[in-house]
Design a protein around this motif. Structure first.
Motif, short mmCIF file in Angstrom:
data_model
loop_
_atom_site.label_atom_id
_atom_site.label_comp_id
_atom_site.label_asym_id
_atom_site.label_seq_id
_atom_site.Cartn_x
_atom_site.Cartn_y
_atom_site.Cartn_z
N GLN A 104 0.83 -1.19 0.00
CA GLN A 104 0.00 0.00 0.00
C GLN A 104 0.87 1.26 0.00
OE1 GLN A 104 -3.23 0.26 -0.39
NE2 GLN A 104 -3.23 2.51 -0.20
N LEU A 105 1.99 1.20 0.75
CA LEU A 105 2.91 2.33 0.77
C LEU A 105 3.46 2.61 -0.62
CD1 LEU A 105 4.72 4.48 2.08
CD2 LEU A 105 6.32 2.65 2.68
N THR A 106 3.93 1.57 -1.30
CA THR A 106 4.50 1.78 -2.64
C THR A 106 3.43 2.31 -3.61
OG1 THR A 106 4.10 -0.55 -3.22
CG2 THR A 106 6.27 0.02 -2.35
N LYS A 107 2.20 1.86 -3.43
CA LYS A 107 1.11 2.35 -4.28
C LYS A 107 0.89 3.84 -4.07
CE LYS A 107 -3.79 1.56 -5.34
NZ LYS A 107 -4.99 0.75 -5.00
N GLU A 108 0.90 4.25 -2.80
CA GLU A 108 0.69 5.66 -2.48
C GLU A 108 1.86 6.53 -2.97
OE1 GLU A 108 -0.37 6.37 1.58
OE2 GLU A 108 -2.04 4.92 1.55
N LEU A 109 3.07 5.96 -2.95
CA LEU A 109 4.25 6.70 -3.39
C LEU A 109 4.41 6.68 -4.91
CD1 LEU A 109 6.92 5.64 -0.73
CD2 LEU A 109 5.79 7.86 -0.94
N GLY A 110 3.73 5.74 -5.56
CA GLY A 110 3.88 5.62 -7.00
C GLY A 110 5.19 5.01 -7.42
N ILE A 111 5.71 4.09 -6.61
CA ILE A 111 6.96 3.42 -6.93
C ILE A 111 6.75 1.91 -6.89
CG2 ILE A 111 8.35 5.32 -5.99
CD1 ILE A 111 8.87 3.57 -3.52
N THR A 112 7.73 1.18 -7.38
CA THR A 112 7.63 -0.28 -7.37
C THR A 112 8.15 -0.85 -6.05
OG1 THR A 112 9.84 -0.61 -8.29
CG2 THR A 112 8.02 -0.32 -9.85
N HIS A 113 7.73 -2.08 -5.79
CA HIS A 113 8.23 -2.79 -4.61
C HIS A 113 9.74 -2.94 -4.70
CE1 HIS A 113 5.73 -4.15 -1.42
NE2 HIS A 113 6.36 -5.31 -1.27
N ALA A 114 10.23 -3.25 -5.90
CA ALA A 114 11.67 -3.46 -6.08
C ALA A 114 12.45 -2.19 -5.75
CB ALA A 114 11.95 -3.90 -7.51
N LEU A 115 11.90 -1.03 -6.12
CA LEU A 115 12.60 0.21 -5.83
C LEU A 115 12.64 0.47 -4.32
CD1 LEU A 115 14.02 2.73 -6.85
CD2 LEU A 115 11.78 3.84 -7.08
N LEU A 116 11.54 0.21 -3.64
CA LEU A 116 11.52 0.38 -2.19
C LEU A 116 12.58 -0.49 -1.53
CD1 LEU A 116 10.26 1.40 0.49
CD2 LEU A 116 8.64 -0.50 0.32
N TYR A 117 12.64 -1.76 -1.95
CA TYR A 117 13.58 -2.69 -1.34
C TYR A 117 15.03 -2.38 -1.72
CZ TYR A 117 9.83 -5.57 0.48
OH TYR A 117 8.75 -6.03 1.20
N HIS A 118 15.22 -1.66 -2.80
CA HIS A 118 16.57 -1.22 -3.16
C HIS A 118 17.13 -0.28 -2.08
CE1 HIS A 118 19.97 0.22 -5.50
NE2 HIS A 118 19.57 1.47 -5.27
N TYR A 119 16.26 0.56 -1.53
CA TYR A 119 16.68 1.51 -0.50
C TYR A 119 16.55 0.94 0.91
CZ TYR A 119 16.91 5.13 -4.07
OH TYR A 119 17.26 5.87 -5.18
N PHE A 120 15.52 0.14 1.12
CA PHE A 120 15.28 -0.44 2.44
C PHE A 120 14.94 -1.92 2.25
CE2 PHE A 120 14.30 4.08 2.77
CZ PHE A 120 15.08 4.44 3.86
N PRO A 121 15.94 -2.79 2.43
CA PRO A 121 15.77 -4.22 2.12
C PRO A 121 14.69 -4.91 2.95
CG PRO A 121 18.09 -3.65 2.33
CD PRO A 121 17.32 -2.46 2.81
#
Length: 211
Positions: free
Chosen positions: A35-52
């Motif tokens: 839900q966070l990635t959806k609200e930010l408009g980013i992919t799950h992979a991008l989120l995990y790139h910064y915060f594993p």
């Protein structure tokens, strides 16, 4: 925000942290990262790139909302020999309230207490280490109690009554959606804090007479 928009590494990381702070304040620490990635408009992979891991993201939220706001100068204020205990406690809690008791801080702290307490326990330990001993010392000074003994449970509970009462001002605002009385006055919150500090010290005088 459009996921295709090019952002610097620092800006993208900042975007994720700011979004996570807002997200956890609204949905709690159990909120799903999808839900966070959806609200930010980013992919799950991008989120995990910064915060594993989710824990890594929550740790960063703690550092931003809690640790980064802590002011080392509060120790100097409470140690200032030119001010009375009443002046010190009033000035401290006025600044503490303005600095910490924001929408994000209050709601994340409460959500943490209702889940795994990973954030609330760390913050309370910071209070116990850096703040409570000085507040107890100033309370004793006000009451002419010449002792360096470890704070008693009674002293601690009396102080928590003051601390909790000031926290409740923010609870009413950010959790219950209720404004404080006389919200139209720019000095209303300072007046409430002053009243609570004075009431606390009067209570301390009653309970803790000079040994």
């Amino acid at each position: 925000m459009n996921a295709r928009k090019r952002m610097s590494t620092g800006d993208r990381r900042r975007q994720i942290i700011d979004g996570a702070i807002k997200f956890f304040a609204e949905h709690g620490l159990a909120g799903q990262l999808r839900q966070l990635t959806k609200e930010l408009g980013i992919t799950h992979a991008l989120l995990y790139h910064y915060f594993p891991t989710k824990d890594a993201l929550i740790k960063q939220v703690y550092e931003d909302v809690f640790e980064a706001r802590w002011k080392p100068e509060w120790a100097g204020l409470l140690d200032n020999k030119n001010l009375s205990p009443t002046e010190k406690l009033t000035a401290f809690y006025a600044d503490y309230s303005a600095t910490f008791l924001t929408h994000d801080f209050v709601r994340i702290l409460i959500f943490s207490g209702l889940s795994d307490r990973s954030i609330s326990d760390r913050f309370m330990e910071m209070l116990r280490t850096h703040l409570i001993p000085r507040l107890i010392r100033e309370t004793r000074k006000h009451c002419n109690r010449r002792t360096r003994a470890k704070p008693s449970n009674r002293e601690l509970e009396l102080l928590m009554g003051l601390h909790g009462g000031i926290f409740y001002i923010a609870m009413r605002r950010w959790v219950y959606g209720q404004a404080i009385y006389d919200v139209t006055s720019p000095q209303a919150e300072l007046e409430i804090i002053t009243d609570r500090v004075v009431s606390y010290l009067l209570s301390a005088e009653t309970f803790f007479k000079m040994d």
